[in-house]
Motif scaffolding. Structure first.
Motif, PDB file in Angstrom:
ATOM      1  N   TYR A 108      49.132  32.420  35.680  1.00 13.53           N
ATOM      2  CA  TYR A 108      48.509  33.462  36.501  1.00 13.53           C
ATOM      3  C   TYR A 108      47.336  34.049  35.726  1.00 13.53           C
ATOM      4  O   TYR A 108      47.447  35.053  35.046  1.00 13.53           O
ATOM      5  N   ARG A 109      46.190  33.399  35.874  1.00 11.26           N
ATOM      6  CA  ARG A 109      45.014  33.804  35.107  1.00 11.26           C
ATOM      7  C   ARG A 109      44.358  35.050  35.688  1.00 11.26           C
ATOM      8  O   ARG A 109      44.612  35.436  36.826  1.00 11.26           O
ATOM      9  N   LEU A 110      43.465  35.631  34.897  1.00 11.36           N
ATOM     10  CA  LEU A 110      42.588  36.683  35.392  1.00 11.36           C
ATOM     11  C   LEU A 110      41.404  36.018  36.100  1.00 11.36           C
ATOM     12  O   LEU A 110      41.016  34.898  35.757  1.00 11.36           O
ATOM     13  N   PRO A 111      40.788  36.687  37.085  1.00  4.37           N
ATOM     14  CA  PRO A 111      39.594  36.116  37.706  1.00  4.37           C
ATOM     15  C   PRO A 111      38.508  35.774  36.691  1.00  4.37           C
ATOM     16  O   PRO A 111      37.816  34.768  36.837  1.00  4.37           O
ATOM     17  N   ALA A 164      37.598  46.388  39.391  1.00  2.00           N
ATOM     18  CA  ALA A 164      37.793  47.010  40.702  1.00  2.00           C
ATOM     19  C   ALA A 164      39.000  46.403  41.419  1.00  2.00           C
ATOM     20  O   ALA A 164      39.805  47.122  42.026  1.00  2.00           O
ATOM     21  N   MET A 165      39.141  45.075  41.351  1.00  2.00           N
ATOM     22  CA  MET A 165      40.273  44.405  41.997  1.00  2.00           C
ATOM     23  C   MET A 165      41.593  44.837  41.373  1.00  2.00           C
ATOM     24  O   MET A 165      42.588  45.074  42.077  1.00  2.00           O
ATOM     25  N   GLU A 166      41.630  44.935  40.054  1.00  2.00           N
ATOM     26  CA  GLU A 166      42.847  45.360  39.366  1.00  2.00           C
ATOM     27  C   GLU A 166      43.247  46.765  39.803  1.00  2.00           C
ATOM     28  O   GLU A 166      44.427  47.060  40.020  1.00  2.00           O
ATOM     29  N   ARG A 167      42.253  47.648  39.947  1.00  2.00           N
ATOM     30  CA  ARG A 167      42.552  49.027  40.334  1.00  2.00           C
ATOM     31  C   ARG A 167      42.963  49.115  41.798  1.00  2.00           C
ATOM     32  O   ARG A 167      43.790  49.955  42.160  1.00  2.00           O
ATOM     33  N   GLU A 201      43.447  31.021  44.220  1.00  2.00           N
ATOM     34  CA  GLU A 201      44.514  31.051  43.239  1.00  2.00           C
ATOM     35  C   GLU A 201      45.203  32.419  43.222  1.00  2.00           C
ATOM     36  O   GLU A 201      44.619  33.424  43.630  1.00  2.00           O
ATOM     37  N   SER A 202      46.442  32.432  42.738  1.00  2.00           N
ATOM     38  CA  SER A 202      47.146  33.689  42.478  1.00  2.00           C
ATOM     39  C   SER A 202      46.721  34.191  41.110  1.00  2.00           C
ATOM     40  O   SER A 202      46.913  33.503  40.101  1.00  2.00           O
ATOM     41  N   CYS A 203      46.129  35.368  41.071  1.00  2.00           N
ATOM     42  CA  CYS A 203      45.724  35.977  39.813  1.00  2.00           C
ATOM     43  C   CYS A 203      46.626  37.187  39.526  1.00  2.00           C
ATOM     44  O   CYS A 203      47.205  37.755  40.443  1.00  2.00           O
ATOM     45  N   PHE A 204      46.747  37.529  38.278  1.00  2.00           N
ATOM     46  CA  PHE A 204      47.530  38.696  37.827  1.00  2.00           C
ATOM     47  C   PHE A 204      49.044  38.463  37.938  1.00  2.00           C
ATOM     48  O   PHE A 204      49.810  38.951  37.124  1.00  2.00           O
TER      49      PHE A 204
END
Length: 525
Positions: A200-203, A350-353, A181-184
């Protein structure tokens, strides 16, 4: 074993309202959402091209690359029955059909189904179904693998949860589901307009949903079934082509639910206890930006220097947390780092950063996985680094055997972790702390012997308990000096809880119960 009653209560511990506040749970009722989605796709599906389906001018390049990457992540599909949900125009259908015994390709857009049939209708082991997945009715335990690609972001939260439950029903025992899925935010470069209805959900929201899906046990087998995560990771094709870290994929397995202290899995225990969403910012405030370990990033840098990293080397960071050490290794030494952790909450940070990083050609990726169940290629990494993770593992012997297999000949292993003094001398409150944390703690002699028995050589053990005690004192002092801001950002209760925790750690480290060490080893040439 989790009974029907316990499974329901275990699901309750995940606090769905915490992950999905009522204000943000949906964009309207399901009827309106389904109507909006159909109108949206009707406006974008007339020509049924790969570009219009992916909303991207680079769709052809992306398709070729990502199809190979996705296929490499799947379990063995040879001779398996596959249910492909949201099959679109059939980008994966043919690849599945080449090895699987049967493929059922489902999509609710008529033009996409027809395009898939035109391309793959000659394949005798493929069936094509035009249907809304929310209304799909299939036989129980009829598929080995359920696959979906960009599907759930077009469903409401309740519809996603129902789909996960249905997937458990359709899967055979031990079967797998893979979804991406596309997140963020969105993936492609098409302008989708102001009325884009996509979720666009968060993981962490997907994690909460699949953790909340389960099948109650039956009379002849009262153990409930649910999903166990094998991994969740960023699709690297989009990192390379679009410099985007927002394409997330998951591989889950249908398993009997083994309750862990009132939670569905040990992972759920971690994400709701020690590494709960509210706890991670507090740890980072204590340890410093990018770290949730004693001494923060400065101590991690000190340990990493021992590895003499060289540009181009591949590093596995086991128990990477929120990614501070992984970012440091990639940015400072030019190495390629894969950070893995069981905590969904920490990997999401970590993914967001990573997605927000301005560093060009940053060679770092993050993955949620149970490292005791993950299997990387032999000799895949030049270096394996781990900080304060091994203490969580009961069967250290098996893990060390895996670490040895994954390390290249002559490669290095560096572990910074807790160990203990003589267990017979432990105080009752320290024993209770170890139990509450879920630690399996051993002495330095036991730790070193386990590494040697696994096949590592040149095993070295460095006692760092004195440094640990000094770090605890420094961190406690910093907390006290910043009490006002800590209480403002969190609460007086949380401040007192952290302060009491550090007082206890100081007491136990000074008594020799709670110790810290660095363990270095190499794989024979």
């Amino acid at each position: 074993m989790v009974s029907k009653r316990n499974a329901a209560s275990a699901t309750g511990t995940l606090s769905m309202e915490y992950f999905f506040p009522k204000k943000a749970r949906s964009k309207g009722d399901e009827t309106d959402v389904r109507s909006d989605m159909k109108d949206f796709w009707a406006a974008h599906s007339n020509d049924a091209t790969v570009e219009s389906m992916m909303f991207d001018t680079k769709a052809s390049t992306l398709t070729e690359m990502e199809s190979k990457e996705i296929m490499s992540m799947l379990p063995n599909i040879e001779g398996k029955r596959i249910l492909e949900l949201g099959a679109g125009i059939g980008r994966q259908t043919r690849l599945f059909a080449e090895k699987a015994s049967h493929v059922t390709a489902v999509d609710f857009i008529e033009t996409f189904v027809e395009k898939n049939r035109q391309s793959n209708g000659h394949l005798e082991n493929v069936d094509f179904i035009q249907a809304d997945v929310t209304k799909l009715d299939l036989p129980e335990q009829s598929y080995d693998i359920v696959f979906s690609n960009w599907l759930m972001m077009y469903l409401t939260d309740d519809e996603v949860l129902k789909l996960f439950i249905n997937t458990l029903t359709w899967l055979k025992e031990g079967g797998y589901t893979f979804f991406r899925e596309s997140c963020f935010g969105k993936a492609g470069d098409f302008d989708l307009g102001e009325n884009n209805p996509t979720f666009y959900r968060l993981p962490s929201q997907y994690n909460a949903l699949f953790h909340s899906a389960f099948l109650p046990g039956k009379k002849d087998d009262d153990q409930s079934r649910g999903f166990e995560i094998i991994f969740s990771k960023t699709l690297q094709t989009y990192v390379k082509v679009r410099h985007s870290h927002n394409q997330i994929c998951w591989l889950l397995q249908k398993k009997r639910i083994a309750e862990y202290r009132g939670y569905i899995t040990f992972q759920a225990f971690l994400d709701n206890q020690q590494y709960a969403k509210k706890s991670i910012p507090q740890y980072e405030r204590m340890f410093g930006e990018g770290s949730i370990s004693p001494g923060g990033l400065e101590r991690a840098k000190e340990c990493i220097k021992m590895l003499a990293l060289k540009p181009g080397q591949k590093v596995l960071d086991v128990g990477c947390g929120i990614g501070g050490a992984a970012f440091h290794m990639a940015e400072t030494y030019g190495v390629e780092v894969l950070g893995v952790d069981l905590s969904c909450n920490m990997i999401e940070i970590a993914m967001e950063r990573a997605a927000a990083s301005k560093t060009e050609n940053l060679q770092v990726q993050f993955e949620v996985c149970d490292v005791t169940r993950r299997d990387f290629d032999p000799n895949a990494f030049d270096v394996i680094y781990s900080s304060h993770m091994i203490v969580h593992i009961a069967d250290k012997s098996s893990l060390f055997a895996s670490l040895l297999k994954w390390t290249k000949p002559g490669g290095k292993l560096l572990i910074s972790d807790y160990y203990c003094g003589n267990p017979e001398d432990h105080s009752e409150d320290f024993k209770e702390y170890v139990k509450q944390r879920g630690y399996t703690i051993c002495t330095t002699a036991e730790f070193g012997e386990l590494l040697s028995s696994a096949g590592f050589i040149n095993v070295k053990v460095e006692e760092r308990t004195k440094q640990f005690t000094e770090i605890l004192r420094s961190e406690k002092k910093r907390l006290q000096e910043k009490k006002e801001s800590f209480v403002k950002d969190f609460s007086a209760e949380e401040y007192q809880n952290i302060l009491s925790s550090w007082d206890n750690k100081l007491k136990w480290s000074e008594a020799g119960h709670h110790r810290l060490g660095v363990f270095y080893a190499e794989k024979p040439e």
